[in-house]
Design a protein around this motif. Structure first.
Motif, PDB file in Angstrom:
ATOM      1  N   PHE A   1       0.837  -1.203   0.000  1.00 40.33           N
ATOM      2  CA  PHE A   1       0.000   0.000   0.000  1.00 40.33           C
ATOM      3  C   PHE A   1       0.872   1.254   0.000  1.00 40.33           C
ATOM      4  O   PHE A   1       0.601   2.220  -0.721  1.00 40.33           O
ATOM      5  CB  PHE A   1      -0.928   0.001   1.210  1.00 40.33           C
ATOM      6  N   ALA A   2       1.931   1.240   0.807  1.00 36.01           N
ATOM      7  CA  ALA A   2       2.816   2.410   0.884  1.00 36.01           C
ATOM      8  C   ALA A   2       3.529   2.645  -0.441  1.00 36.01           C
ATOM      9  O   ALA A   2       3.716   3.793  -0.859  1.00 36.01           O
ATOM     10  CB  ALA A   2       3.829   2.218   2.007  1.00 36.01           C
ATOM     11  N   ALA A   3       3.925   1.572  -1.120  1.00 41.20           N
ATOM     12  CA  ALA A   3       4.683   1.702  -2.362  1.00 41.20           C
ATOM     13  C   ALA A   3       3.854   2.289  -3.495  1.00 41.20           C
ATOM     14  O   ALA A   3       4.399   2.730  -4.511  1.00 41.20           O
ATOM     15  CB  ALA A   3       5.241   0.341  -2.781  1.00 41.20           C
ATOM     16  N   SER A   4       2.526   2.317  -3.325  1.00 46.49           N
ATOM     17  CA  SER A   4       1.669   2.855  -4.382  1.00 46.49           C
ATOM     18  C   SER A   4       1.663   4.381  -4.418  1.00 46.49           C
ATOM     19  O   SER A   4       1.143   4.980  -5.351  1.00 46.49           O
ATOM     20  CB  SER A   4       0.228   2.348  -4.192  1.00 46.49           C
TER      21      SER A   4
ATOM     22  N   LEU B   1       8.596   6.730   0.112  1.00 42.32           N
ATOM     23  CA  LEU B   1       9.806   7.398   0.595  1.00 42.32           C
ATOM     24  C   LEU B   1       9.957   7.208   2.099  1.00 42.32           C
ATOM     25  O   LEU B   1      11.063   6.975   2.603  1.00 42.32           O
ATOM     26  CB  LEU B   1       9.754   8.883   0.235  1.00 42.32           C
ATOM     27  N   VAL B   2       8.846   7.291   2.838  1.00 39.41           N
ATOM     28  CA  VAL B   2       8.892   7.093   4.296  1.00 39.41           C
ATOM     29  C   VAL B   2       9.341   5.671   4.625  1.00 39.41           C
ATOM     30  O   VAL B   2      10.165   5.456   5.522  1.00 39.41           O
ATOM     31  CB  VAL B   2       7.514   7.388   4.923  1.00 39.41           C
ATOM     32  N   VAL B   3       8.806   4.683   3.910  1.00 44.30           N
ATOM     33  CA  VAL B   3       9.175   3.291   4.162  1.00 44.30           C
ATOM     34  C   VAL B   3      10.649   3.073   3.852  1.00 44.30           C
ATOM     35  O   VAL B   3      11.370   2.395   4.608  1.00 44.30           O
ATOM     36  CB  VAL B   3       8.298   2.334   3.335  1.00 44.30           C
ATOM     37  N   LEU B   4      11.141   3.639   2.753  1.00 48.64           N
ATOM     38  CA  LEU B   4      12.555   3.515   2.422  1.00 48.64           C
ATOM     39  C   LEU B   4      13.417   4.198   3.480  1.00 48.64           C
ATOM     40  O   LEU B   4      14.463   3.674   3.883  1.00 48.64           O
ATOM     41  CB  LEU B   4      12.830   4.118   1.042  1.00 48.64           C
ATOM     42  N   ALA B   5      12.978   5.367   3.956  1.00 47.50           N
ATOM     43  CA  ALA B   5      13.707   6.066   5.015  1.00 47.50           C
ATOM     44  C   ALA B   5      13.749   5.222   6.284  1.00 47.50           C
ATOM     45  O   ALA B   5      14.769   5.189   6.994  1.00 47.50           O
ATOM     46  CB  ALA B   5      13.067   7.425   5.299  1.00 47.50           C
ATOM     47  N   LEU B   6      12.647   4.523   6.587  1.00 52.44           N
ATOM     48  CA  LEU B   6      12.616   3.649   7.752  1.00 52.44           C
ATOM     49  C   LEU B   6      13.648   2.532   7.615  1.00 52.44           C
ATOM     50  O   LEU B   6      14.363   2.209   8.579  1.00 52.44           O
ATOM     51  CB  LEU B   6      11.219   3.061   7.918  1.00 52.44           C
ATOM     52  N   ALA B   7      13.749   1.960   6.419  1.00 53.24           N
ATOM     53  CA  ALA B   7      14.736   0.904   6.185  1.00 53.24           C
ATOM     54  C   ALA B   7      16.150   1.438   6.365  1.00 53.24           C
ATOM     55  O   ALA B   7      16.997   0.803   7.008  1.00 53.24           O
ATOM     56  CB  ALA B   7      14.560   0.325   4.780  1.00 53.24           C
TER      57      ALA B   7
ATOM     58  N   GLY C   1      16.078   8.444  -9.520  1.00 47.56           N
ATOM     59  CA  GLY C   1      15.314   7.536 -10.376  1.00 47.56           C
ATOM     60  C   GLY C   1      15.137   6.138  -9.830  1.00 47.56           C
ATOM     61  O   GLY C   1      14.690   5.242 -10.551  1.00 47.56           O
ATOM     62  N   VAL C   2      15.515   5.929  -8.547  1.00 48.90           N
ATOM     63  CA  VAL C   2      15.284   4.610  -7.944  1.00 48.90           C
ATOM     64  C   VAL C   2      13.780   4.428  -7.747  1.00 48.90           C
ATOM     65  O   VAL C   2      13.140   5.201  -7.050  1.00 48.90           O
ATOM     66  CB  VAL C   2      16.018   4.489  -6.591  1.00 48.90           C
ATOM     67  N   VAL C   3      13.207   3.417  -8.392  1.00 44.53           N
ATOM     68  CA  VAL C   3      11.776   3.145  -8.266  1.00 44.53           C
ATOM     69  C   VAL C   3      11.571   2.086  -7.188  1.00 44.53           C
ATOM     70  O   VAL C   3      12.447   1.251  -6.958  1.00 44.53           O
ATOM     71  CB  VAL C   3      11.178   2.682  -9.608  1.00 44.53           C
ATOM     72  N   LEU C   4      10.410   2.129  -6.544  1.00 43.05           N
ATOM     73  CA  LEU C   4      10.254   1.348  -5.327  1.00 43.05           C
ATOM     74  C   LEU C   4       9.113   0.329  -5.338  1.00 43.05           C
ATOM     75  O   LEU C   4       8.573   0.006  -4.277  1.00 43.05           O
ATOM     76  CB  LEU C   4      10.051   2.316  -4.146  1.00 43.05           C
TER      77      LEU C   4
END
Length: 236
Positions: free
Chosen positions: A97-100, A106-112, A150-153
């Motif tokens: 859901f977040a990746a959509s 971006l928040v999820v990637l920052a968390l990682a 350009g990193v897609v998630l």
């Protein structure tokens, strides 16, 4: 322990770069590195189930509040977040859901990134990344920069679920084991299963954390990431 979990996630991310390229389209060096870091960070994610955990202190009040919520839903430490069936599925669906959406992804990637950085902070010179505000700023700047490059998630759910699986398998090696799937919610005291080879933080864990997992990470990067291969092959 947290740092060993993150190290195992980094190794798993590096060693699965071939699969990630074939099935997820992760073949650009920057995206490959983002994948490895995400796997490492999310391998620390299940330990947000414990109030007062070091992972929960990462960003101060925001992650402490998140840790409390996860702890209630998980029912106990090494409870629901360590269920090999439920935890990867639930965390993966939430990440999907977040990746959509660009900003939630971006928040999820920052968390990682934050979790990975938090777990290896003792190895990084300086104290900026050890503070809640410092980690927060560095994590979001790094996530923002990666997306600007350009990193897609769309692969975030796979990284999340994979990191959680690596974490659970790691804890299954220790004396406390992990819950038998679904029993966390079906029983007052869940059934546990595991190889029970050593206590967390003891036995071979330092060897795995500081030697085996880093070596596997480097070998995976050399094998699959062109610029890293050109840089490190003479040394390796």
């Amino acid at each position: 322990m947290g740092p060993a979990h993150a190290a195992s996630g980094l190794a798993a991310g590096a060693l699965t770069l071939g699969l990630a390229a074939a099935h997820l389209g992760i073949d650009r060096p920057l995206e490959q590195l983002a994948w490895v870091v995400a796997c490492g960070g999310f391998a620390y994610l299940p330990d947000l189930d414990q109030k007062g955990s070091t992972a929960g202190s990462m960003w101060g009040p925001p992650t402490r509040a998140l840790s409390r919520v996860i702890g209630v839903l998980a029912r106990r430490h090494r409870g629901g977040t360590h269920d090999l069936v439920v935890a990867p599925l639930v965390f993966g669906v939430l990440a999907a859901f977040a990746a959509s959406n660009h900003w939630s992804a971006l928040v999820v990637l920052a968390l990682a990134i934050g979790l990975a950085l938090h777990s290896v902070a003792q190895l990084v010179p300086g104290d900026t990344e050890k503070t809640a505000l410092g980690n927060l700023v560095v994590s979001f700047l790094a996530a923002w920069w990666l997306t600007r490059q350009g990193v897609v998630l769309p692969w975030l759910p796979v990284a999340v679920a994979g990191g959680v699986v690596v974490h659970v398998l790691g804890d299954a090696l220790t004396t406390d084991g992990v819950p038998v799937p679904f029993t966390t919610w079906l029983r007052k005291k869940p059934l546990t299963v595991g190889l029970r080879l050593f206590r967390a933080g003891r036995g071979p864990e330092p060897l795995l954390q500081y030697f085996v997992f880093p070596v596997l990470t480097v070998l995976g990067l050399v094998r699959y990431v062109g610029p890293v291969r050109h840089l490190l092959t003479p040394l390796v």
